[in-house]
Design a protein around this motif. Structure first.
Motif, PDB file in Angstrom:
ATOM      1  N   ARG A  41       0.959  -1.117   0.086  1.00 25.53           N
ATOM      2  CA  ARG A  41      -0.029   0.028  -0.120  1.00 25.53           C
ATOM      3  C   ARG A  41       0.728   1.057  -0.134  1.00 25.53           C
ATOM      4  N   ASP A  42       1.679   1.341   0.789  1.00 28.52           N
ATOM      5  CA  ASP A  42       2.691   2.396   0.893  1.00 28.52           C
ATOM      6  C   ASP A  42       3.453   2.531  -0.317  1.00 28.52           C
ATOM      7  N   SER A  43       3.782   1.698  -1.037  1.00 26.16           N
ATOM      8  CA  SER A  43       4.662   1.723  -2.259  1.00 26.16           C
ATOM      9  C   SER A  43       3.936   2.637  -3.204  1.00 26.16           C
ATOM     10  N   GLY A  44       2.484   2.738  -3.249  1.00 27.06           N
ATOM     11  CA  GLY A  44       1.660   3.776  -4.031  1.00 27.06           C
ATOM     12  C   GLY A  44       1.480   3.078  -5.439  1.00 27.06           C
ATOM     13  N   VAL A  45       1.859   1.905  -5.812  1.00 27.77           N
ATOM     14  CA  VAL A  45       1.698   0.983  -7.011  1.00 27.77           C
ATOM     15  C   VAL A  45       0.099   0.986  -7.278  1.00 27.77           C
ATOM     16  N   ALA A  46      -0.317   0.946  -8.572  1.00 28.86           N
ATOM     17  CA  ALA A  46      -1.758   0.971  -8.563  1.00 28.86           C
ATOM     18  C   ALA A  46      -1.966   0.091  -9.815  1.00 28.86           C
ATOM     19  N   GLY A  47      -3.374  -0.099 -10.128  1.00 27.89           N
ATOM     20  CA  GLY A  47      -3.691  -0.908 -11.214  1.00 27.89           C
ATOM     21  C   GLY A  47      -3.437  -2.343 -11.196  1.00 27.89           C
ATOM     22  N   LEU A  48      -3.530  -2.786  -9.674  1.00 29.38           N
ATOM     23  CA  LEU A  48      -3.229  -4.178  -9.337  1.00 29.38           C
ATOM     24  C   LEU A  48      -4.437  -5.270  -9.738  1.00 29.38           C
ATOM     25  N   THR A  49      -3.772  -6.332 -10.187  1.00 28.01           N
ATOM     26  CA  THR A  49      -4.676  -7.585 -10.314  1.00 28.01           C
ATOM     27  C   THR A  49      -4.245  -8.094  -8.985  1.00 28.01           C
ATOM     28  N   CYS A  50      -5.205  -8.689  -7.892  1.00 33.97           N
ATOM     29  CA  CYS A  50      -4.686  -9.409  -6.727  1.00 33.97           C
ATOM     30  C   CYS A  50      -5.500 -10.827  -6.750  1.00 33.97           C
ATOM     31  N   ILE A  51      -4.621 -11.712  -6.568  1.00 36.14           N
ATOM     32  CA  ILE A  51      -5.271 -13.054  -6.545  1.00 36.14           C
ATOM     33  C   ILE A  51      -5.213 -13.239  -4.948  1.00 36.14           C
ATOM     34  N   SER A  52      -6.280 -13.810  -4.335  1.00 37.84           N
ATOM     35  CA  SER A  52      -6.343 -14.144  -2.851  1.00 37.84           C
ATOM     36  C   SER A  52      -7.725 -14.756  -2.672  1.00 37.84           C
ATOM     37  N   ASN A  53      -7.609 -15.891  -1.818  1.00 39.46           N
ATOM     38  CA  ASN A  53      -8.847 -16.374  -1.330  1.00 39.46           C
ATOM     39  C   ASN A  53     -10.013 -15.345  -0.924  1.00 39.46           C
ATOM     40  N   ASN A  54      -9.621 -14.228  -0.225  1.00 39.12           N
ATOM     41  CA  ASN A  54     -10.739 -13.296   0.014  1.00 39.12           C
ATOM     42  C   ASN A  54      -9.935 -11.965  -0.093  1.00 39.12           C
ATOM     43  N   ALA A  55     -10.655 -10.923   0.222  1.00 44.36           N
ATOM     44  CA  ALA A  55     -10.169  -9.408  -0.005  1.00 44.36           C
ATOM     45  C   ALA A  55     -10.243  -8.983   1.451  1.00 44.36           C
ATOM     46  N   GLY A  56      -9.868  -9.615   2.128  1.00 41.28           N
ATOM     47  CA  GLY A  56      -9.528  -8.832   3.556  1.00 41.28           C
ATOM     48  C   GLY A  56     -11.024  -8.208   3.988  1.00 41.28           C
ATOM     49  N   VAL A  57     -10.867  -7.461   5.124  1.00 36.43           N
ATOM     50  CA  VAL A  57     -11.933  -6.666   5.667  1.00 36.43           C
ATOM     51  C   VAL A  57     -11.813  -5.200   5.585  1.00 36.43           C
ATOM     52  N   ASP A  58     -12.420  -4.419   5.919  1.00 40.63           N
ATOM     53  CA  ASP A  58     -12.343  -2.876   5.536  1.00 40.63           C
ATOM     54  C   ASP A  58     -11.005  -2.167   5.969  1.00 40.63           C
ATOM     55  N   ASP A  59     -10.474  -2.478   7.075  1.00 35.94           N
ATOM     56  CA  ASP A  59      -9.421  -1.995   7.565  1.00 35.94           C
ATOM     57  C   ASP A  59      -8.118  -2.973   7.684  1.00 35.94           C
ATOM     58  N   PHE A  60      -8.176  -3.937   6.972  1.00 34.85           N
ATOM     59  CA  PHE A  60      -7.162  -5.163   7.559  1.00 34.85           C
ATOM     60  C   PHE A  60      -7.121  -5.633   6.126  1.00 34.85           C
ATOM     61  N   GLY A  61      -5.717  -6.520   5.947  1.00 31.87           N
ATOM     62  CA  GLY A  61      -5.431  -7.421   4.772  1.00 31.87           C
ATOM     63  C   GLY A  61      -5.605  -6.360   3.524  1.00 31.87           C
TER      64      GLY A  61
END
Length: 232
Positions: A41-61
């Motif tokens: 997040r802090d790196s500022g990279v954008a336009g990412l495609t993320c592969i993960s079992n789930n997308a975390g919760v609103d303020d974590f993961g």
């Protein structure tokens, strides 16, 4: 060259970029590489495609990356418990590719094994199979699924030695081994780092050949999901 980096920021600094595909280990809130996600997040990279079992919760993961609009597409099997995810999806800001959980695990495992595609019965006759090849084997229909690989894989393990041999702890093993093998570059966050030879070879869950960089996070947050039931 040492695989050990002083912190998550330096471990990601020269390998993450806009529009990459990032695979992230974890299941629910268990086995999340939380310091690596924060550094991404802090790196500022954008336009990412993320592969993960789930997308975390609103303020974590991965929810942290949704808050900053750094994810353009999620490939996942479960997307509940995240209001920002829901908002972005319903407003057309976020592309979502829902995949049955077992199929997602096999897509990553096959990708890491160099297998480009495979056939499965899961999803036949449903929207999951739309636009995909369906073939009959022994009188049964199977849908072809393409495997998954990632530019960078972010993994959480309990312990590593200095060449990257990994030990996962209990259910935190979940998707992490498959994610690790599917990454072109795999970065692992561990709670404990030991010298080579200190881990019994029979106790190694993933060999260090799959691991490129290691970061120590000795005191992770380790959130716990609470079961909520209705009152009768």
């Amino acid at each position: 060259m040492s695989k050990v980096y002083s912190d998550a920021k330096s471990a990601l600094a020269d390998i993450v970029a806009d529009h990459q595909t990032i695979a992230v280990g974890g299941f629910g809130l268990c086995g999340i590489p939380e310091s690596l996600i924060a550094a991404l997040r802090d790196s500022g990279v954008a336009g990412l495609t993320c592969i993960s079992n789930n997308a975390g919760v609103d303020d974590f993961g991965l929810g942290l990356l949704l808050q900053t609009r750094q994810i353009k597409k999620m490939i996942a099997s479960y997307v509940g418990e995240n209001k920002e995810f829901e908002r972005q999806f319903l407003s057309g800001e976020l592309e979502v590719e829902l995949t049955p959980q077992g199929t997602l695990a096999e897509k990553l495992r096959a990708g890491g094994a160099g297998i480009p595609a495979f056939f499965t019965k899961t999803g036949v006759g449903t929207s999951v199979a739309e636009g995909k090849e369906v073939r009959e084997f022994d009188g049964e229909e199977y849908v072809m699924e393409r495997s998954l690989t990632a530019d960078v894989a972010l993994v959480k393990a309990y312990k590593a030695d200095k060449v990257g041999n990994l030990v996962f702890r209990k259910t935190a093993r979940n998707f992490n081994p498959d994610v690790a093998t599917a990454g072109k570059i795999t970065v692992v966050e561990v709670e404990e780092l030991v010298e080579v030879g200190e881990i019994d070879p029979d106790s190694i869950h993933l060999p260090g050949i799959y691991v490129h960089r290691i970061v120590v996070n000795a005191n992770p947050e380790k959130r716990i999901e609470q079961r909520t039931v209705s009152k009768v």
